[in-house]
Design a protein around this motif. Structure first.
Motif: not given
Lengths: 810, 226
Positions: A657-685
């Motif tokens: 927020n200090r360095v790039i105040p004009d843009y909101p940060i789009q942060g998430r853990f790599l865990d969530d990146v994985f979950e994004d795709v993995y959830q469909i497999l889990r759902l099917m399961n």
């Protein structure tokens, strides 16, 4: 007569309350699942019916050639260059509209949100007759005009009356609101499973000229993504086959040769199939599987009913004998017994519908669907199902009990019991075959998913905090500052920038060869653009040569692309150089063959890293090249070790927020990146597990009822055996064995079937579990043990009863 | 061989208490042939069941070869029963699903006997009973008399010293009934103790002793010279 039959049916149910409860609940459970499955499939397959042009609208898909090798057979998308060609080639067509989804930061000056903007040709609004609150279908003719949905307008402006308001994309490009439409219903393909971005903001494709210097009128032959659909609306006089032949001809004549290696054909699909096409594309026939599984459940429930009813009907042979003696014909009796099963089926259906009235709203809530049980529309289907279930399930016992002559019926039940027990064994076997099949399948899917998950831990998933959306002019030049500041944080180990992070389903690839100017296609390298810290952040070791560096000339891509660029490759790329040892690949040169204009870039290998599955999940390991190309940085990876992780994330956000105040940060853990795709497999399961659970429960309920009944039938025999000195254990073993035989036969059928069935799923993955055999055996074992446990209760009770009680039966 | 002392059997249902045996004293010596008679519901079958260790008395002692087994549990009783007692029932109680030979073999199945030995004994007893030619038939294919012969064969194949017969001729016509009684008599002559419940005075005459039961009491006992 009919009424009389119904009354008798209800009295019979009252008389045998336990059996009636087992019968009805089993059938109700089966019907609930079946009707729900049917409604779900119908719902998924009848999307987009709200648009008046749906019957005439088609989507153009691409069939991926094996060379593309991205784990997907088909796309519901074509290159952006195709749309204009269709329009030019076929003047008869009513409208062609291309769409492309790209995320931008949308600001009203007060608030900013990242939104997936759907860029579309103006004809998009001709094809889809949205309901306009403000503005009209000409909204996209102006390249600076955009369209908002009602809820999107409220999100950004707090009101819907926003016609003419100005918004900016990425704080740089201004647009004005040219239309506001009512929200698009959930049952449209805009909300389909893999691209559930809905429809929020629509902008003209032509705006891409300004936004990213993109020649929107010509399109491109580079980018192919899910959900970037090209729609074609035909006049009523033309049909799908005509359009397909047009597309075939366009493919033959007008697709550049280099693209024919990527795409092997165009495919015309109906718009109403666009929602479910997603599953076909990734090669998992989910809709078909849901239909099949719910039908299987219903069959199990019917067999269950048939089985129990057959067993019970033996106890009524005296009644049948009496009725026959008094002049009832077989037809009349058949009718009586069928009426009974129809009454039971009707009661079960009523219970099922009541259950669905509870389940459907819950399901809608959980999944953002708007499924309904429309009685008017489904009544014929529900009635037919009830009738079929009642007749199918009741026919065999009714026939069996009514066909004997009256003397026989009055005299002796035991022998008839013996004859029908074979059929019952077969039916138990069938039930167990289906449920063991499902159980085995669900276990294999679970194990495979687990393997996918295990495989993902080669990267420190929970320690990497990713920051997306860096490839914006207002951000890229601040990246070095951002890194410096972040690295100064106490618990931050390293900060890397790259074009993608693990598990993102991107497939940026480059054809390469050892000689400059070779034809495209011999060897394909996946292309990772990253800063040298990437290896550090992701624990990737160097096994030969060195890492890329900040200060070494030619390590870093500059504006000058005539000099050779130093790169890293992984071990799978070694065959390109004809070497097997990593160290032998260092200093080898190779050339890109990708450009259509014939220019090729020279690369020099300076280091080799081990092969890792960067894209992960169902993809296989591929040869990768790692380049240091700052202009391609899209996402940052912050490796956090030790300390309170949430505190560190807070610190990271503060710095951002200090360095790039004009843009909101789009942060998430790599865990969530994985979950994004993995959830469909889990759902099917999870869904599959649900089916398996219901199937197995039904089979066990059936077995329980039948065991109770058969134990009662064999009371005399058991008494005799006990009088003759059989111990309780021996009796229990006898009874358990009687029911084990069909279960074991069932496994013999089910497990091989599950083995082949599971291959459909396993083939979807590159990295598969070694052999599903032990899993199959384990699943079979579980089925047998459960069956035993179910029977054992009866067996032990009967076996330990006093033989006198058993013999007093006479 | 066995001695019942002051034996009671009381059946308790929700509302009524039925006294089936009311202080019965009875002693049966080895080699005896006893007929128990009496009207329906007098406790005959209850008495036979207790003697056969299929049921426990509510009160009283039951000495079997000087061992008081009155309080034994089901599996202890089963063990003694298996070794010592063969049963014949009015309704034969043959198992419909098994052949004649298999029905007879059933009595040896729970005796830890090798298969060959079982087969040998089954064949020999079928010869004795004159049913060898029916070995592979199902019980349903036989006449009542033949079925009861099979039942008798099953009762004796284990060589138990005591045979309990619960109205063995009740379901048979007089000719077949007599056949069965002759069989029992010859068994008794060979040394087997037999206790039989019957309604037929003529068949009771085959016994050495007649015990008349009424309302759970033994009212008379007549012994006749052998």
């Amino acid at each position: 007569m009919l009424w009389n039959n119904i009354v008798i049916a209800i009295r019979n149910l009252r008389k045998n309350k336990v059996f009636a409860a087992i019968n009805i609940s089993g059938l109700a459970l089966g019907l609930t699942i079946y009707v729900f499955g049917g409604l779900l499939v119908e719902y998924e397959e009848s999307h987009d019916q709200g648009f008046k042009n749906t019957p005439y609208t088609y989507t153009i898909g691409s069939v991926a050639s094996p060379m593309l090798d991205v784990g997907v057979d088909r796309f519901n998308a074509v290159f952006m260059a195709v749309g204009p060609i269709i329009a030019a080639e076929s003047p008869d067509i009513a409208a062609v509209a291309r769409t492309r989804g790209i995320e931008y930061l949308v600001s009203t000056g007060i608030e900013s949100f990242y939104e997936n903007i759907r860029f579309a040709d103006p004809e998009f609004l001709q094809i889809f007759d949205f309901e306009y609150l403000y503005g009209d279908a000409d909204a996209l003719l102006d390249p600076t005009g955009i369209l908002f949905t009602e809820s999107m307008a409220i999100k950004h402006f707090g009101k819907t009356d926003v016609l003419g308001e100005t918004v900016s994309f990425d704080n740089e490009f201004d647009f004005h609101v040219a239309a506001v439409i009512k929200d698009v219903a959930a049952n449209t393909h805009f909300h389909s499973i893999l691209s559930d971005t809905g429809l929020g903001v629509v902008a003209p494709v032509r705006a891409l000229n300004r936004l990213r210097d993109y020649d929107a009128d010509a399109g491109d032959w580079n980018n192919l993504s899910f959900g970037d659909i090209t729609y074609v609306m035909l006049p009523e006089s033309l049909d799908q086959a005509w359009l397909q032949s047009q597309m075939n001809s366009i493919y033959e004549r007008l697709v550049p040769d280099s693209q024919k290696e990527v795409i092997s054909a165009f495919e015309v699909n109906r718009l109403q199939d666009a929602n479910t096409a997603v599953w076909d594309m990734i090669g998992l026939p989910v809709i078909g599987v849901v239909s099949l599984l719910s039908l299987m459940i219903l069959i199990i429930a019917c067999v269950n009913y048939t089985n129990l009813a057959t067993a019970q009907s033996l106890g009524r042979s005296r009644e049948v004998g009496m009725r026959k003696t008094m002049g009832a014909t077989q037809r009349q009796l058949l009718l009586q017994f069928l009426t009974e099963s129809l009454v039971i089926a009707t009661i079960a259906m009523v219970i099922a519908i009541a259950a669905l009235e509870v389940i459907i709203p819950l399901f809608n809530n959980a999944t953002d669907k708007i499924m309904t049980l429309d009685y008017l529309k489904t009544l014929p289907w529900l009635l037919l199902t009830t009738a079929l279930v009642g007749l199918c399930a009741g026919l065999y016992p009714a026939w069996l009990i009514t066909r004997t002559n009256p003397i026989e019926a009055l005299r002796d039940t035991a022998r008839k019991g013996r004859k029908s027990s074979k059929v019952r064994s077969v039916m138990i076997g069938a039930q167990f075959a289906i449920s063991a099949f499902m159980l085995a399948l669900v276990t294999i899917v679970f194990m495979q998913n687990d393997r996918v998950k295990e495989g993902s831990y080669i990267f420190p998933r929970s320690e990497i905090y990713t920051i997306d959306r860096l490839r914006v002019e207002g951000i890229s030049d601040k990246l070095p500052t951002l890194r410096r500041e972040l690295e100064a944080l106490l618990n931050v180990d390293s900060v890397a920038y790259s074009s993608q992070v693990p598990f993102e389903q991107n497939n940026s690839q480059l054809g390469v060869s050892l000689q400059p100017g070779d034809d495209a296609g011999e060897f394909v390298l996946m292309n990772m653009r990253m800063s040298p810290e990437f290896l550090d952040a992701y624990d990737i070791p160097i096994i030969a040569g060195r890492n890329l560096g900040e200060e070494v000339s030619n390590d870093k891509q500059t504006d000058d692309d005539t000099t050779a660029l130093n790169v890293l490759v992984n071990e799978l790329a070694l065959p390109l150089f004809g070497v097997t040892r990593a160290v032998d690949a260092v200093n080898k040169r190779f050339y890109s063959t990708d450009d259509d204009d014939g220019t090729s870039r020279e690369f020099i290998v300076v280091g080799v890293v081990p092969t890792q599955n960067i894209v992960g999940l169902f993809n296989r390991e591929k040869p990768w090249m790692y380049q240091y190309v700052p202009e391609s940085f899209r996402i940052g990876s912050v490796r956090i070790t030790g300390g309170n992780i949430m505190d560190t994330v807070e610190n990271i956000e503060d710095i951002w927020n200090r360095v790039i105040p004009d843009y909101p940060i789009q942060g998430r853990f790599l865990d969530d990146v994985f979950e994004d795709v993995y959830q469909i497999l889990r759902l099917m399961n999870a869904a599959l597990a649900g089916f398996a659970f219901v199937a197995l429960s039904l089979a066990l309920i059936g077995l329980f009822g039948l065991a109770a009944f058969m134990a009662a039938q064999r009371t005399k025999e058991i008494g005799v055996r006990k009088v003759l000195g059989a111990s309780s254990l021996q009796i229990a073993r006898l009874l358990v064995w009687q029911f084990s035989t069909p279960v074991l036969w069932a496994l013999l059928v089910a497990l091989p079937a599950a083995y082949f069935g599971s291959r459909t799923y396993l083939n979807f993955f590159a990295d598969r579990i070694e052999s599903p055999l032990p899993i199959l055996i384990a699943a079979g074992l579980v089925a047998v043990l459960l069956a035993w446990a179910t029977i054992a209760g009866h067996a032990i009770r009967i076996a330990s009863s006093n033989p006198i009680t058993a013999l007093r039966y006479e | 061989m066995l001695k019942l002392h002051n034996m009671y059997k009381i059946y308790q249902t929700d509302e009524v208490e039925t006294i089936a045996l009311n202080g019965v004293n009875l002693e049966i010596a080895q080699g005896d042939f006893v007929a128990i008679m009496g009207p329906s519901g007098c406790g005959k079958s209850t008495l036979l069941n207790i003697i056969g260790m299929l049921d426990n008395p509510s009160e009283g002692d039951y000495f079997f070869f000087d061992e008081n087994i009155a309080g034994y549990n089901e599996s202890q009783r089963a063990e003694i029963r298996k070794q010592n007692i063969g049963f014949i029932f009015q309704s034969f109680n043959l198992i419909e699903e098994l052949t004649v030979a298999e029905n007879i073999e059933l009595a040896l199945l729970y005796h830890n006997m090798p298969s060959a030995e079982r087969k040998k004994r089954v064949n020999s007893v079928m010869d004795r009973m004159g049913i060898a030619h029916r070995a592979n038939h199902m019980p349903g294919q036989l006449s009542g008399g033949q079925q009861q012969r099979v039942a008798v064969a099953r009762a004796v194949v284990g060589d138990q010293p005591l045979i309990l017969a619960d109205e063995p001729t009740g379901n048979l016509d007089s000719v077949h009934g007599q056949e069965v009684m002759e069989l029992l008599r010859s068994l008794n002559k060979e040394g087997t103790t037999i206790v039989m419940v019957t309604h037929s005075p003529a068949h009771a005459d085959y016994a050495h002793r007649r015990v008349n039961l009424f309302d759970g009491h033994i009212v008379t006992e007549n012994t006749r010279a052998a």
